[in-house]
Design an enzyme around this catalytic site. Sequence first.
Site, PDB file in Angstrom:
ATOM      1  N   ARG A 113       4.778   2.065   0.922  1.00 42.11           N
ATOM      2  CA  ARG A 113       5.159   3.519   0.827  1.00 42.11           C
ATOM      3  C   ARG A 113       4.384   4.244   2.186  1.00 42.11           C
ATOM      4  O   ARG A 113       3.278   4.197   1.830  1.00 42.11           O
ATOM      5  CB  ARG A 113       4.979   4.303  -0.322  1.00 42.11           C
ATOM      6  N   PRO A 162       0.838  -1.174  -0.169  1.00 37.58           N
ATOM      7  CA  PRO A 162       0.126  -0.050   0.155  1.00 37.58           C
ATOM      8  C   PRO A 162       0.790   1.292   0.042  1.00 37.58           C
ATOM      9  O   PRO A 162       2.115   1.201   0.299  1.00 37.58           O
ATOM     10  CB  PRO A 162      -0.839  -0.065   1.477  1.00 37.58           C
ATOM     11  N   ARG A 208      -8.089  -7.487  -2.930  1.00 40.25           N
ATOM     12  CA  ARG A 208      -8.219  -8.181  -1.610  1.00 40.25           C
ATOM     13  C   ARG A 208      -9.745  -8.167  -1.428  1.00 40.25           C
ATOM     14  O   ARG A 208     -10.428  -7.469  -1.314  1.00 40.25           O
ATOM     15  CB  ARG A 208      -7.263  -7.356  -0.693  1.00 40.25           C
ATOM     16  N   PRO A 226       3.046  -6.581   1.282  1.00 36.79           N
ATOM     17  CA  PRO A 226       4.489  -7.074   1.136  1.00 36.79           C
ATOM     18  C   PRO A 226       5.470  -5.506   1.359  1.00 36.79           C
ATOM     19  O   PRO A 226       5.222  -4.658   0.861  1.00 36.79           O
ATOM     20  CB  PRO A 226       4.836  -7.535  -0.477  1.00 36.79           C
TER      21      PRO A 226
END
Length: 135
Positions: free
Chosen positions: A41, A2, A72, A36
Amino acid sequence: MPHLIVEYSGNIEGDIALDELLDKLHACALETGVFPIGGLRVRAHRTDHYRIADKAAENGFVHVTALIGHGRPLDVQQRAGEQLFEVLTAHLESLYDRSPLALSLNIQEFHPVLNFKKNNLHERMKKRAAAGRAS
């Protein structure tokens, strides 16, 4: 990914311990197990031009936009959002208790087709992790 984008009113900058907040949000995003590390960021943008509620000078805001990859399940997004929002509100609790403050977090998915990116961080994170285990 994200991307966690923290926007905040400039009048509260001295009261929010911004670097600590960014570290906490970064750690929380990783702890969810959903995102991950190579795609993470976390950044902040101070806003100097704003009008909040009745425009009283002491009114402040912090808003986090979480931009995430498409696909998701909703329950996974909700759980991650709740965890991030808990970190945000806990970090700012003392300021919230003494000042007029609006806190918010919104999750948005990147478009599944119209999202362009190039990233070598995933591979580099794997190499760093492997090198750390070999030491």
